[in-house]
Structures are given as structure tokens and as C-alpha cells.
Design a protein around this motif. Sequence first.
Motif, PDB file in Angstrom:
ATOM      1  N   GLU A  15     -20.847  19.554 -28.772  1.00 45.31           N
ATOM      2  CA  GLU A  15     -20.082  20.003 -30.281  1.00 45.31           C
ATOM      3  C   GLU A  15     -21.110  21.461 -30.907  1.00 45.31           C
ATOM      4  N   GLY A  16     -21.773  22.117 -29.620  1.00 43.13           N
ATOM      5  CA  GLY A  16     -21.894  22.953 -29.749  1.00 43.13           C
ATOM      6  C   GLY A  16     -24.257  22.995 -29.389  1.00 43.13           C
ATOM      7  N   GLU A  17     -24.302  22.095 -29.517  1.00 44.03           N
ATOM      8  CA  GLU A  17     -25.870  22.013 -29.060  1.00 44.03           C
ATOM      9  C   GLU A  17     -26.034  20.813 -28.069  1.00 44.03           C
ATOM     10  N   ARG A  18     -27.205  20.784 -27.264  1.00 44.54           N
ATOM     11  CA  ARG A  18     -27.590  20.404 -26.143  1.00 44.54           C
ATOM     12  C   ARG A  18     -28.589  19.336 -26.650  1.00 44.54           C
ATOM     13  N   ILE A  19     -28.861  18.490 -25.844  1.00 45.09           N
ATOM     14  CA  ILE A  19     -28.866  16.755 -25.864  1.00 45.09           C
ATOM     15  C   ILE A  19     -29.825  16.757 -24.929  1.00 45.09           C
ATOM     16  N   THR A  20     -30.955  15.787 -24.756  1.00 46.49           N
ATOM     17  CA  THR A  20     -32.012  16.057 -23.211  1.00 46.49           C
ATOM     18  C   THR A  20     -31.101  14.706 -22.710  1.00 46.49           C
ATOM     19  N   GLU A  21     -31.360  14.384 -21.422  1.00 47.37           N
ATOM     20  CA  GLU A  21     -30.288  13.677 -20.734  1.00 47.37           C
ATOM     21  C   GLU A  21     -31.866  13.251 -19.708  1.00 47.37           C
ATOM     22  N   VAL A  22     -32.345  11.847 -18.623  1.00 43.71           N
ATOM     23  CA  VAL A  22     -33.995  11.767 -17.966  1.00 43.71           C
ATOM     24  C   VAL A  22     -32.715  11.021 -16.309  1.00 43.71           C
ATOM     25  N   SER A  23     -33.325  11.489 -15.241  1.00 41.67           N
ATOM     26  CA  SER A  23     -33.172  10.968 -14.694  1.00 41.67           C
ATOM     27  C   SER A  23     -34.549  10.976 -13.378  1.00 41.67           C
ATOM     28  N   ILE A  24     -34.740  10.108 -12.668  1.00 45.67           N
ATOM     29  CA  ILE A  24     -35.345   9.463 -11.426  1.00 45.67           C
ATOM     30  C   ILE A  24     -35.805  10.851 -10.773  1.00 45.67           C
ATOM     31  N   ASP A  25     -37.017  11.864 -10.262  1.00 45.83           N
ATOM     32  CA  ASP A  25     -37.146  12.541  -9.251  1.00 45.83           C
ATOM     33  C   ASP A  25     -36.850  11.679  -8.147  1.00 45.83           C
ATOM     34  N   PRO A  26     -36.122  12.751  -7.157  1.00 44.96           N
ATOM     35  CA  PRO A  26     -35.837  11.933  -6.406  1.00 44.96           C
ATOM     36  C   PRO A  26     -36.824  11.406  -5.395  1.00 44.96           C
ATOM     37  N   ALA A  27     -38.098  11.880  -5.272  1.00 47.21           N
ATOM     38  CA  ALA A  27     -38.745  10.989  -4.380  1.00 47.21           C
ATOM     39  C   ALA A  27     -39.454   9.823  -4.358  1.00 47.21           C
ATOM     40  N   ALA A  28     -39.173   9.687  -5.566  1.00 41.60           N
ATOM     41  CA  ALA A  28     -39.920   8.856  -6.691  1.00 41.60           C
ATOM     42  C   ALA A  28     -38.880   7.883  -6.294  1.00 41.60           C
ATOM     43  N   PHE A  29     -37.193   8.216  -6.702  1.00 41.32           N
ATOM     44  CA  PHE A  29     -36.546   7.237  -6.238  1.00 41.32           C
ATOM     45  C   PHE A  29     -36.754   5.467  -5.308  1.00 41.32           C
ATOM     46  N   PRO A  30     -37.285   5.602  -4.177  1.00 36.45           N
ATOM     47  CA  PRO A  30     -37.637   4.788  -3.463  1.00 36.45           C
ATOM     48  C   PRO A  30     -38.421   3.702  -3.879  1.00 36.45           C
ATOM     49  N   LEU A  31     -39.536   4.161  -4.421  1.00 37.04           N
ATOM     50  CA  LEU A  31     -40.828   3.507  -5.218  1.00 37.04           C
ATOM     51  C   LEU A  31     -40.575   2.715  -5.867  1.00 37.04           C
ATOM     52  N   VAL A  32     -39.947   3.452  -6.965  1.00 37.34           N
ATOM     53  CA  VAL A  32     -39.198   3.040  -8.546  1.00 37.34           C
ATOM     54  C   VAL A  32     -38.164   2.254  -9.113  1.00 37.34           C
ATOM     55  N   PHE A  33     -37.329   2.854  -8.002  1.00 39.11           N
ATOM     56  CA  PHE A  33     -36.147   2.083  -8.403  1.00 39.11           C
ATOM     57  C   PHE A  33     -35.508   0.761  -7.671  1.00 39.11           C
ATOM     58  N   ALA A  34     -36.201   1.203  -5.749  1.00 39.84           N
ATOM     59  CA  ALA A  34     -35.211   0.013  -4.727  1.00 39.84           C
ATOM     60  C   ALA A  34     -36.286  -0.009  -3.428  1.00 39.84           C
ATOM     61  N   ALA A  35     -37.139  -0.154  -3.810  1.00 39.00           N
ATOM     62  CA  ALA A  35     -38.562  -0.202  -3.203  1.00 39.00           C
ATOM     63  C   ALA A  35     -38.141  -1.493  -1.677  1.00 39.00           C
ATOM     64  N   ASP A  36     -36.713  -2.353  -2.014  1.00 33.47           N
ATOM     65  CA  ASP A  36     -36.551  -3.076  -1.126  1.00 33.47           C
ATOM     66  C   ASP A  36     -35.168  -3.203  -0.022  1.00 33.47           C
ATOM     67  N   VAL A  37     -34.937  -2.108  -0.404  1.00 33.14           N
ATOM     68  CA  VAL A  37     -33.375  -1.431   0.315  1.00 33.14           C
ATOM     69  C   VAL A  37     -34.474  -0.476   1.857  1.00 33.14           C
ATOM     70  N   SER A  38     -33.463  -0.024   2.180  1.00 29.21           N
ATOM     71  CA  SER A  38     -33.451   0.820   3.267  1.00 29.21           C
ATOM     72  C   SER A  38     -33.784   2.152   3.145  1.00 29.21           C
ATOM     73  N   ALA A  39     -34.620   2.919   3.828  1.00 29.30           N
ATOM     74  CA  ALA A  39     -34.929   3.963   2.932  1.00 29.30           C
ATOM     75  C   ALA A  39     -33.155   5.103   3.005  1.00 29.30           C
ATOM     76  N   SER A  40     -32.839   4.408   3.809  1.00 33.09           N
ATOM     77  CA  SER A  40     -31.124   5.479   4.037  1.00 33.09           C
ATOM     78  C   SER A  40     -30.668   5.541   3.228  1.00 33.09           C
ATOM     79  N   VAL A  41     -30.116   4.187   2.877  1.00 30.17           N
ATOM     80  CA  VAL A  41     -29.645   3.748   1.620  1.00 30.17           C
ATOM     81  C   VAL A  41     -30.448   4.052  -0.007  1.00 30.17           C
ATOM     82  N   ALA A  42     -31.953   3.944  -0.359  1.00 30.67           N
ATOM     83  CA  ALA A  42     -32.209   4.975  -1.088  1.00 30.67           C
ATOM     84  C   ALA A  42     -32.710   5.815  -1.320  1.00 30.67           C
ATOM     85  N   ARG A  43     -32.092   6.984  -0.083  1.00 34.06           N
ATOM     86  CA  ARG A  43     -31.342   8.531  -0.150  1.00 34.06           C
ATOM     87  C   ARG A  43     -30.493   8.684  -1.300  1.00 34.06           C
TER      88      ARG A  43
END
Length: 239
Positions: free
Chosen positions: A126-154
Motif C-alpha cells: 500500500e505504498g508503505e514499508r513495514i519492519t520484519e525480523v529474523s534471526i542472525d544466521p550465525a546465532a541460529f543454531p544456538l537460539v533455535f536449533a541447538a539439538d539438531v545437527s550442524a548441517s540441518v541447523a545451517r
Amino acid sequence: MPASPPTVVLVHGAFTDTAGWLGVIDELQRDGIPVLAVANPLRGLASDAAYIASVAAQIDGPVVLVGHSYGGALITVAGTAHNVVGLVYVAAYVLEEGESLGELQGRFPSAALADHLMRWTCPDGEGERITEVSIDPAAFPLVFAADVSASVARVLAAAQRPLAAAAFEERASAAAWKTKPSWALIAGADQAINPDVERFGAERAAATIVELDGASHAVAVSRPKDVADLILTAVHATS
């Protein structure tokens, strides 16, 4: 002839997509349970919940809604659909009517996620801009997926879907757990949502609770059978 079981509708949360449910879907299908994983728009609490409710209401027969993370907030609102017979929360927010994600989180110390969010802007159509958020990929394994394999987390980090930041401030227009039975899985090592947040909401909703020590926020990926077992408990209880 025994009644057909409810259809399980899986609602993913922020920073992921329907692929996060693959293992859970496989487990449920092996048990003959009809299941649908919904692509969550991730644009805002009210609009996302309305979308989920619309999907559920158009399914023939009873529905058990399952929400992971932010998806838990959505099923809390969408669960008022007439054919929803149960709610399952998986490492999820369980809101009270009139409460926002930010308010619920603010009751407890922040999880590691808060320090690793990246902010972007995008057009809203509609001609405006909104803010969205995601997780820093470098921190993603720690924050989101600490108990899956490193390759799957990537892979999960690279495949993130961002959440509109405004979703944290929107208030829930309903709390379906007040009239529908609920179940909740608490991920004991969650670094995206403080497990105390998950536990507080689940206890407030008088949910049947299962706690998994050592489970990360990506519990549906790392421990799909445990997640499916709780969903099956809800399915059998509401059949």
C-alpha cells in the motif's frame, strides 16, 4: 463403525515454514491421522489467526489445531472456529484474551533470541514499508536449533521466513483454551522462548503438560515422535 479422527492442522511459527513439521507429519500419517500443515503468513496476529481459522472452518469434520512458537498465539485466537475440538501448543506462546506477545514475554527474563534479531523493511503493498525480523544466521543454531545437527541447523537458518515486527504488539482477540481442551509441550532448553513463558501460559490454560528436558525450540525437528505422541493424545481424547 468408529468415527474418523479429527484432522490435525499444524501451524508453524516465526523463522520457519511447513518443512519443520515433516517428521511429525510422517509419524501422524503412520498412525492414519489426517494432517494438514498450513503456510502461516507471518504478517500479524489478527490477520494470521483469521487465515488459520478460515482454513480450519473449511475442513469437513473436527479439527485439532497445533501451534509451534508464534503459532501458539494464532491457534489461541483461531481455535474459536466452530469445528476446532482441541489445541496443542508446542514450545509455544499461550496468550490470554487482550494480551500481546510482548506483554507475556515481559513477565519473564528474555531468552537468547532477543539479542540476535535482525531487522529488515519491506513494502506492505500500500505504498508503505513495514519492519520484519529474523534471526542472525550465525546465532541460529544456538537460539533455535541447538539439538539438531550442524548441517540441518545451517539449512534451517538459510530457509528462515521473517515475522512482521508488529505481531509482537497485537493483542489476542480471544482465548480459545477457555472453552476447548488443550495440551502443551515445554521445550526445556529453549533459547527462543523462555521455557517459563511456555509453562506459565500452559498452566494458566489448564493444559495437559509434557516437558522435554534438553529440547530446543526446534523440538518438532529434533524430537518429532515426542511431539506426535502428544498430538495423538489430543486426537484420541477428542475423537
